[in-house]
Design an enzyme around this catalytic site. Structure first.
Site, PDB file in Angstrom:
ATOM      1  N   THR A  46      -1.072   7.422  -0.713  1.00 16.40           N
ATOM      2  CA  THR A  46      -2.372   7.270  -1.411  1.00 16.40           C
ATOM      3  C   THR A  46      -3.172   6.085  -0.874  1.00 16.40           C
ATOM      4  O   THR A  46      -4.361   5.965  -1.172  1.00 16.40           O
ATOM      5  CB  THR A  46      -2.153   7.041  -2.906  1.00 16.40           C
ATOM      6  OG1 THR A  46      -1.463   5.786  -3.067  1.00 16.40           O
ATOM      7  CG2 THR A  46      -1.323   8.161  -3.528  1.00 16.40           C
TER       8      THR A  46
ATOM      9  N   ARG B  10       0.860  -1.189   0.000  1.00 18.52           N
ATOM     10  CA  ARG B  10       0.000   0.000   0.000  1.00 18.52           C
ATOM     11  C   ARG B  10       0.886   1.225   0.000  1.00 18.52           C
ATOM     12  O   ARG B  10       1.718   1.389   0.890  1.00 18.52           O
ATOM     13  CB  ARG B  10      -0.844   0.055   1.281  1.00 18.52           C
ATOM     14  CG  ARG B  10      -2.023  -0.810   1.286  1.00 18.52           C
ATOM     15  CD  ARG B  10      -3.087  -0.365   2.262  1.00 18.52           C
ATOM     16  NE  ARG B  10      -2.652   0.158   3.538  1.00 18.52           N
ATOM     17  CZ  ARG B  10      -3.474   0.509   4.507  1.00 18.52           C
ATOM     18  NH1 ARG B  10      -4.782   0.405   4.328  1.00 18.52           N
ATOM     19  NH2 ARG B  10      -3.035   0.977   5.646  1.00 18.52           N
TER      20      ARG B  10
ATOM     21  N   ASP C 121       0.412  -3.044  12.220  1.00 17.22           N
ATOM     22  CA  ASP C 121       0.918  -3.419  10.888  1.00 17.22           C
ATOM     23  C   ASP C 121       1.332  -4.895  10.929  1.00 17.22           C
ATOM     24  O   ASP C 121       2.303  -5.269  11.588  1.00 17.22           O
ATOM     25  CB  ASP C 121       2.116  -2.533  10.523  1.00 17.22           C
ATOM     26  CG  ASP C 121       2.559  -2.761   9.089  1.00 17.22           C
ATOM     27  OD1 ASP C 121       2.564  -1.800   8.319  1.00 17.22           O
ATOM     28  OD2 ASP C 121       2.893  -3.920   8.740  1.00 17.22           O
TER      29      ASP C 121
ATOM     30  N   ASP D  49       4.964  -5.785   9.743  1.00 19.21           N
ATOM     31  CA  ASP D  49       5.982  -5.376  10.714  1.00 19.21           C
ATOM     32  C   ASP D  49       5.987  -6.303  11.926  1.00 19.21           C
ATOM     33  O   ASP D  49       7.038  -6.680  12.442  1.00 19.21           O
ATOM     34  CB  ASP D  49       5.741  -3.930  11.168  1.00 19.21           C
ATOM     35  CG  ASP D  49       6.170  -2.925  10.114  1.00 19.21           C
ATOM     36  OD1 ASP D  49       6.919  -3.313   9.191  1.00 19.21           O
ATOM     37  OD2 ASP D  49       5.747  -1.756  10.212  1.00 19.21           O
TER      38      ASP D  49
END
Ligand code: PRP
Ligand code: URA
Length: 211
Positions: free
Chosen positions: A110, A106, A202, A205
């Site tokens: 944006t 991603r 995340d 991560d």
């Protein structure tokens, strides 16, 4: 979110317990990996429930009988990179599964998916393809990955994630109404940065220790 018969939200206590541990910010990389594996394994049971079988004769120590072997080839397609954390669990119950990869990230500004890799087994054309990604947030990555997979001939596709946002379910079901969605938990929604709330942060991560 529209009432959609193609969305399966897991309600097994083992999965609920493990999802809660997965969300915990104090869960370390090792535990996070183990939990992602265990939840994926349990979900693999549900996502493969309708696999086609063919008769297979077997000789027991007592007699001959006809049982069943799985007929369809299963192709797993993790969306890089976080989807990798779900592959081994499914391979452990389906050791002959083929594995393709779709690389997407991603864009942080944006939040649109950017493709950087796609390599799929030919069996996506006539087997069952299970797309793996722990997070279904805006739905952009999953919808784009399934676009690529369909462009390469896949027809029978399921999407499996650990945490979904209603927004992502809506986007994915509209883009690909034929694709059944399996999620371990359906969360409240997205925050201003398009992160799932309460979510788990995340996923990539936390799986790979890149915090
Ligand atoms: C995460 C996640 C999904 C995507 C979901 O990947 O693993 O692929 O975001 O978001 P969306 O539904 O809004 O598209 P990310 O882009 O962080 O890449 P990574 O796996 O390489 O960390
Ligand atoms: N990707 C993640 O890893 N987590 C989110 O909450 C949203 C997208």
């Amino acid at each position: 979110m529209e009432n959609n018969a193609k969305v399966h939200i897991m309600d097994h206590p083992l999965i609920k317990d493990k999802v809660t541990r997965l969300r915990d910010k104090n869960t370390n990389v090792k535990e996070f990996r183990e939990l992602a594996y265990e939840i994926s394994l349990l979900m693999g049971y549900e996502t493969t429930r309708n696999l086609e079988l063919e008769p297979h004769e077997v000789e027991t120590p007592l007699t001959k009988t006809v049982g069943s072997y799985i007929k369809q080839t299963v192709c797993l397609v993790p969306i890089l990179r976080a989807g990798l954390g779900m592959v081994d669990a499914i391979v452990s119950i389906m050791p002959s599964a083929k594995v393709g990869h779709v690389g997407l990230y991603r864009d942080p500004v944006t939040v649109q998916p950017v493709e950087y890799y796609c390599k799929l087994p030919v069996e996506v054309q006539d087997g069952l393809t299970i797309v793996l990604d722990p997070m279904l947030a805006t739905g952009g990555s999953a919808a784009a990955a399934i676009d690529f997979i369909k462009q390469r001939g896949a027809k029978d596709i399921k999407f499996m994630c650990l945490i979904a946002a209603p927004e992502g379910v809506e986007v994915l079901s509209k883009a690909h109404p034929d694709v059944e969605i399996y999620c371990a938990a359906l969360d409240e929604g997205l925050n201003d940065h398009c992160y799932i709330v309460p979510g788990l942060g995340d996923a990539g991560d936390r799986l790979f220790g890149t915090l």
